[in-house]
Motif scaffolding. Structure first.
Motif: not given
Length: 130
Positions: A6-15, A65-75
């Motif tokens: 799926g796709l998730l539109a979200a803003s980066v909060i921190s590195i 995103d508008t509802n939740d925080l996520f930790d993701i890793t982009v490789f």
């Protein structure tokens, strides 16, 4: 590789980390163990000369995103356009800069790179394939 669920539109909060490049196994993409002359992959057993090690991007982010925080890793190479070069070339540029400047403490160049990455990503909105 994994397929996008799926796709998730979200803003980066921190590195989440300051190490954006790692020596990667060409077979399984696991982190290589490097010494001054050789590399070794603990996962698949691949070995070779340290000078021939390939590098890969790994960027860990906290996003919202508008509802939740996520930790993701982009490789990988999807980050090439953001950094302007491949991970191997960026690693080479950093190494060459430190050698030419006579810098024995790599903290200054690492700090400058972290600040540049934070400026590029924090507060920006992206579409992530998850």
């Amino acid at each position: 590789m994994n397929r996008v669920q799926g796709l998730l539109a979200a803003s980066v909060i921190s590195i989440q980390n300051s190490c954006f490049i790692y020596p990667a196994c060409q077979n399984c993409f696991s982190r290589l163990i490097l010494d001054s002359r050789r590399f070794n992959c603990l996962k698949c057993g691949c070995t070779g000369e340290a000078k021939d090690a390939s590098y890969r991007y790994r960027l860990s982010l906290k996003i919202a995103d508008t509802n939740d925080l996520f930790d993701i890793t982009v490789f990988g190479s999807c980050l090439d356009p953001f950094f302007g070069v491949t991970a191997a070339n960026l690693q080479r540029y950093i190494r060459d800069f430190n050698q030419l400047s006579g810098e024995t403490n790599t903290e200054l160049s690492t700090r400058a790179l972290v600040q540049a990455v934070e400026t590029c990503f924090i507060g920006k909105r992206f579409i992530f394939g998850v």
